[in-house]
Structure formats: structure tokens, C-alpha cells
Design a protein around this motif. Structure first.
Motif, PDB file in Angstrom:
ATOM      1  N   ILE A   2      64.616   8.420  55.251  1.00 22.62           N
ATOM      2  CA  ILE A   2      66.034   8.745  55.335  1.00 22.62           C
ATOM      3  C   ILE A   2      66.821   7.467  55.528  1.00 22.62           C
ATOM      4  N   ARG A   5      72.479   5.861  57.354  1.00 25.25           N
ATOM      5  CA  ARG A   5      73.640   6.744  57.533  1.00 25.25           C
ATOM      6  C   ARG A   5      73.203   8.144  57.949  1.00 25.25           C
ATOM      7  N   GLU A   6      72.139   8.658  57.301  1.00 26.12           N
ATOM      8  CA  GLU A   6      71.637   9.985  57.663  1.00 26.12           C
ATOM      9  C   GLU A   6      71.072   9.992  59.081  1.00 26.12           C
ATOM     10  N   ARG A   7      70.405   8.890  59.457  1.00 26.80           N
ATOM     11  CA  ARG A   7      69.850   8.810  60.805  1.00 26.80           C
ATOM     12  C   ARG A   7      70.970   8.825  61.851  1.00 26.80           C
ATOM     13  N   LEU A   9      73.941  10.101  61.491  1.00 33.41           N
ATOM     14  CA  LEU A   9      74.525  11.444  61.494  1.00 33.41           C
ATOM     15  C   LEU A   9      73.649  12.425  62.273  1.00 33.41           C
ATOM     16  N   ASN A  10      72.337  12.334  62.096  1.00 30.00           N
ATOM     17  CA  ASN A  10      71.427  13.213  62.829  1.00 30.00           C
ATOM     18  C   ASN A  10      71.553  13.006  64.333  1.00 30.00           C
ATOM     19  N   TYR A  11      71.553  11.751  64.751  1.00 31.47           N
ATOM     20  CA  TYR A  11      71.674  11.476  66.186  1.00 31.47           C
ATOM     21  C   TYR A  11      73.030  11.916  66.726  1.00 31.47           C
ATOM     22  N   ILE A  13      74.858  14.440  65.680  1.00 27.87           N
ATOM     23  CA  ILE A  13      74.823  15.903  65.818  1.00 27.87           C
ATOM     24  C   ILE A  13      73.998  16.305  67.040  1.00 27.87           C
ATOM     25  N   LEU A  14      72.843  15.654  67.217  1.00 26.77           N
ATOM     26  CA  LEU A  14      71.996  15.968  68.370  1.00 26.77           C
ATOM     27  C   LEU A  14      72.703  15.649  69.679  1.00 26.77           C
TER      28      LEU A  14
END
Length: 273
Positions: A2, A5-7, A9-11, A13-14
Motif C-alpha cells: 500500500i 498515502r493509503e497508510r 489514511l488508514n491510521y 481513520i483508526l
């Protein structure tokens, strides 16, 4: 792989959902540590911390008695459910007899029946046998409630054990009893601990059955005792928050202590069909 940028975004959201989950807990803890003179229904951070609210709640709420009752009931339900689920799960997983599948699916009906549907007839049945207002009126029904999940959980784990392991034990002359308790049960430790923790949590938090079955104050469970305590201290917010933490602490402590086994059990073959 990934992207960065996706990483991020994931963090993000978490972290957002973690903050939403933790904010109410922080509010309860801060309220429990707030002196009575500064207390209020809204969220405020106290000028100084007051641990006396826990002592007041413990003394006035008789939580030593309530926690003892809850611990006795929860541990009894966990032990009975574990033993019966192991035996039934092994039977459904490795024995072949007429009606096995039908009996298993009938057992699963217990997962779909809410306590509200049978608590009234259950009360009259237990009253006729003289079991109301006793610990048995809590232990036996809650064991029956948890057994459907326990049987489903352990059956799936036993079915996930490689056939080569079972065949090797058979070739060595192991009986069914020895195969179960000497080989399968030790390997099922993560799944068994996960099931035990879930059953413990459900039993500890049960409110309806103790409310209907128990009238003796000395046999009240912690959630039931907390409800009566709340009705007597409706505006003493710090003491109420401290009492809530006292009641929730055993479940939180058990999860913190067993979280590694819990996660392992959730990710292992215990959930395989």
C-alpha cells in the motif's frame, strides 16, 4: 503493497474511531476522580483528583458482596460451559451417528433466542423447583444460554485440527477420551480461552436474569447492585462513575490479561467451518 498515502489514511481513520471510543471512557474516569464539590452532569476535568469516590462507592454500595456473587456465577458458568462445549464439540466434529447434523443445528437455535423470550416461563419453572433466589437460578440458565455458542466454537476448532494428527494418535492406540483431553484440548488453548473470556463477559454483564430471579440482596450480581445503587444516588455523579468503574474493572482486567490469547483465538482455526 500500500502507498504512503493509503497508510496515512488508514491510521487517521483508526485514530478517529479510537478517539470516539475512548472519549466516553475518559469522561467516566474524570468524573470518578472529581471532588463532590466540583461535580456536575457535564464533562469537566477536575482541578485535583479525589480517589475517595471509589472508597465511598465501595462502602455504600456493598460492592464486595455483589462482586463476589458475580464472580461465583461467572466462573461457574464458564467452567460448566467449557466442559460441556468441549464434549459436545468433539462429538459433533469427530463422531458419526444418526441425526448428528440435525441435533447440531437444533443446538444452534440457542444463538437466536433472546433471554426476553423465555425469562418469564423460566422463572415459573425454577420457582416450582425451588431454585429461584439462589445462585443456581443464574448459573444453570446462563450456562444453557452460552452453550450454543460454545458448542459451535469448539466444534469448528476440532474440525480444523489436521486429520493426520488424529490418525497418528489412533495408530498409537489413543482412546477417544485420551485423544480429546491429552491432544485436542491442549492444542485448543487459544480458542478455549477466547470462548471462556467471551462467556465470562456475557455472564458478568447479564442484568435481566438476576433482576427477575434474585430478591435476596446478598445474592445480587454487580450490574444489578449497580442499578440499585444508581437509583439511590441519582445526582452523585462522581460516586456513580466510580461505582461503574468498579463493576467494569474485572472484565477489563481479564481482557488485558488474556488479550494475546484472545486475538490468537480469533485469528486461529477456531472460526473455520
Amino acid at each position: 503493497m500500500i502507498s504512503a498515502r493509503e497508510r496515512v489514511l488508514n491510521y487517521a481513520i483508526l485514530i478517529l474511531f479510537a478517539a470516539l471510543a475512548l472519549l466516553p471512557l475518559i469522561g467516566v474516569v474524570s468524573s470518578a476522580l472529581t471532588p463532590a464539590a466540583e461535580s456536575g452532569p457535564s464533562f469537566t476535568w477536575p482541578d485535583h483528583l479525589d480517589l475517595g469516590n471509589f472508597a465511598t462507592a465501595w462502602r455504600q454500595g456493598h460492592f464486595a458482596t455483589y462482586l463476589t456473587s458475580s464472580l461465583l456465577v461467572a466462573v461457574s458458568v464458564v467452567v460448566l460451559t467449557a466442559v460441556l462445549a468441549i464434549l459436545a464439540g468433539f462429538s459433533f466434529a469427530h463422531f458419526d451417528y444418526p441425526g448428528r447434523s440435525a441435533l447440531f443445528y437444533i443446538t444452534l437455535i440457542g444463538l437466536m433466542v433472546p433471554p426476553e423470550a423465555f425469562v418469564i416461563p423460566l422463572y415459573f419453572n425454577l420457582r416450582d423447583t425451588g431454585l429461584t433466589d439462589s445462585y443456581w437460578s443464574l448459573i444453570l440458565p446462563q450456562t444453557a444460554q452460552s452453550l450454543a455458542f460454545g458448542v459451535f466454537w469448539m466444534r469448528n476448532f476440532f474440525r480444523s485440527v489436521p486429520v493426520s494428527v488424529i490418525e497418528a494418535a489412533r495408530l498409537d492406540g489413543a482412546s477417544d477420551w485420551r485423544l480429546l483431553w491429552r491432544i485436542l484440548v491442549p492444542t485448543s488453548r487459544p480458542a478455549l480461552l477466547t470462548m471462556a473470556m467471551l462467556v465470562f463477559m456475557w455472564t458478568w454483564n447479564e442484568f435481566l436474569l438476576p433482576l427477575v430471579m434474585i430478591t435476596d440482596e446478598s445474592k445480587r450480581t454487580a450490574p444489578l447492585g449497580l442499578a440499585f445503587f444508581q437509583s439511590e444516588h441519582t445526582t452523585q455523579y462522581p460516586v456513580l462513575a466510580a461505582a461503574s468503574i468498579i463493576v467494569a474493572l474485572p472484565v477489563v482486567a481479564s481482557y488485558v490479561f488474556l488479550q494475546r490469547h484472545f486475538i490468537s483465538g480469533m485469528l486461529s482455526g477456531a472460526v473455520k467451518g
